[in-house]
Design a protein around this motif. Structure first.
Motif, short mmCIF file in Angstrom:
data_model
loop_
_atom_site.label_atom_id
_atom_site.label_comp_id
_atom_site.label_asym_id
_atom_site.label_seq_id
_atom_site.Cartn_x
_atom_site.Cartn_y
_atom_site.Cartn_z
N VAL A 180 0.85 -1.20 0.00
CA VAL A 180 0.00 0.00 0.00
C VAL A 180 0.88 1.25 0.00
N LEU A 181 1.92 1.25 0.83
CA LEU A 181 2.81 2.40 0.88
C LEU A 181 3.59 2.55 -0.42
N MET A 182 3.96 1.43 -1.02
CA MET A 182 4.67 1.49 -2.29
C MET A 182 3.77 2.13 -3.35
N TRP A 183 2.51 1.81 -3.35
CA TRP A 183 1.61 2.39 -4.34
C TRP A 183 1.26 3.84 -4.02
N THR A 184 1.30 4.23 -2.75
CA THR A 184 1.12 5.66 -2.45
C THR A 184 2.28 6.47 -3.04
N LEU A 185 3.47 5.88 -3.02
CA LEU A 185 4.61 6.56 -3.64
C LEU A 185 4.45 6.63 -5.16
N ALA A 186 3.87 5.61 -5.75
CA ALA A 186 3.60 5.64 -7.19
C ALA A 186 2.59 6.75 -7.51
N VAL A 187 1.59 6.92 -6.66
CA VAL A 187 0.60 7.98 -6.87
C VAL A 187 1.26 9.35 -6.74
N VAL A 188 2.15 9.50 -5.75
CA VAL A 188 2.89 10.76 -5.60
C VAL A 188 3.68 11.06 -6.87
N ALA A 189 4.33 10.05 -7.42
CA ALA A 189 5.12 10.24 -8.64
C ALA A 189 4.23 10.62 -9.82
N VAL A 190 3.07 9.99 -9.95
CA VAL A 190 2.15 10.29 -11.05
C VAL A 190 1.61 11.71 -10.91
N ILE A 191 1.26 12.12 -9.71
CA ILE A 191 0.79 13.49 -9.49
C ILE A 191 1.89 14.49 -9.83
N GLY A 192 3.11 14.18 -9.41
CA GLY A 192 4.24 15.06 -9.74
C GLY A 192 4.48 15.14 -11.23
N PHE A 193 4.40 13.98 -11.92
CA PHE A 193 4.57 13.97 -13.37
C PHE A 193 3.49 14.79 -14.05
N SER A 194 2.26 14.64 -13.60
CA SER A 194 1.14 15.39 -14.18
C SER A 194 1.34 16.89 -13.99
N ARG A 195 1.74 17.28 -12.80
CA ARG A 195 1.97 18.70 -12.53
C ARG A 195 3.12 19.24 -13.38
N PHE A 196 4.21 18.50 -13.43
CA PHE A 196 5.39 18.90 -14.20
C PHE A 196 5.05 19.04 -15.67
N LEU A 197 4.44 18.02 -16.24
CA LEU A 197 4.16 18.02 -17.67
C LEU A 197 3.13 19.08 -18.05
N ASN A 198 2.05 19.18 -17.28
CA ASN A 198 1.03 20.18 -17.60
C ASN A 198 1.54 21.61 -17.46
N ALA A 199 2.34 21.86 -16.44
CA ALA A 199 2.90 23.21 -16.30
C ALA A 199 3.87 23.51 -17.42
N LEU A 200 4.61 22.51 -17.85
CA LEU A 200 5.57 22.71 -18.94
C LEU A 200 4.85 22.96 -20.27
N LEU A 201 3.82 22.17 -20.54
CA LEU A 201 3.11 22.29 -21.81
C LEU A 201 2.15 23.48 -21.86
N ARG A 202 1.63 23.89 -20.73
CA ARG A 202 0.60 24.92 -20.71
C ARG A 202 1.06 26.23 -20.06
N ARG A 203 2.36 26.46 -20.03
CA ARG A 203 2.85 27.68 -19.38
C ARG A 203 2.36 28.93 -20.09
N GLY A 204 2.15 28.87 -21.40
CA GLY A 204 1.62 30.02 -22.13
C GLY A 204 0.21 30.36 -21.71
N VAL A 205 -0.59 29.34 -21.47
CA VAL A 205 -1.97 29.55 -21.02
C VAL A 205 -1.97 30.17 -19.63
N ILE A 206 -1.05 29.73 -18.79
CA ILE A 206 -0.97 30.29 -17.43
C ILE A 206 -0.67 31.79 -17.49
N PHE A 207 0.20 32.20 -18.42
CA PHE A 207 0.51 33.62 -18.57
C PHE A 207 -0.70 34.39 -19.10
#
Length: 149
Positions: free
Chosen positions: A21-48
């Motif tokens: 269970v703890l191992m999969w919570t770390l996987a969820v943390v990584a997926v959330i981080g990846f989602s945040r990283f990728l979306n901010a990188l791809l949509r930085r123009g929209v944020i501005f």
């Protein structure tokens, strides 16, 4: 897997289940981080364009990458049963919880803050209790099954 899976009646079943269970919570943390990283990188123009502060995309990219890295390192350490998997778990949990509360209480405007702090508090406390219990059980096993010198 090198482990032999314990049965429900075996005393090690709950430690085994909690580990995964703890191992999969770390996987969820990584997926959330990846989602945040990728979306901010791809949509930085929209944020501005939406008139957000100019530092927001950089903050989202850095925190997303850090969350992705900590989650993946912790996940791999757990999966391979490295000796440092417990510190990796605690560090990933600490930074994930710290980012969440820093953003919730400091960064976002009052109109952007969610009103339900109780659920987040309970969720974070349950996660920390699971980590504390797993750490306690792991340390107890090491003392019992140690070399005895």
């Amino acid at each position: 897997m090198d482990d032999q899976r314990p049965t429900m009646k075996d005393s090690g079943f709950w430690g085994y289940a909690l580990r995964y269970v703890l191992m999969w919570t770390l996987a969820v943390v990584a997926v959330i981080g990846f989602s945040r990283f990728l979306n901010a990188l791809l949509r930085r123009g929209v944020i501005f364009e939406l008139d957000f502060p100019s530092w927001l995309p950089v903050y989202l990219i850095i925190t997303g990458f850090l969350q992705l890295t900590l989650g993946m390192v912790g996940y791999i350490a757990f999966k391979e049963k490295r000796t440092w998997h417990l510190p990796a778990l605690w560090i990933a949990a600490f930074f994930t919880i710290a980012f969440a509360w820093f953003e919730r209480l400091v960064l976002w405007a009052p109109s952007q803050r969610s009103a339900n702090h109780t659920f987040t508090i309970v969720l974070h406390l349950v996660w920390l209790l699971m980590i504390a219990f797993y750490t306690f059980e792991s340390n107890k096993k090491e003392l019992v099954h140690g070399p005895g010198n």
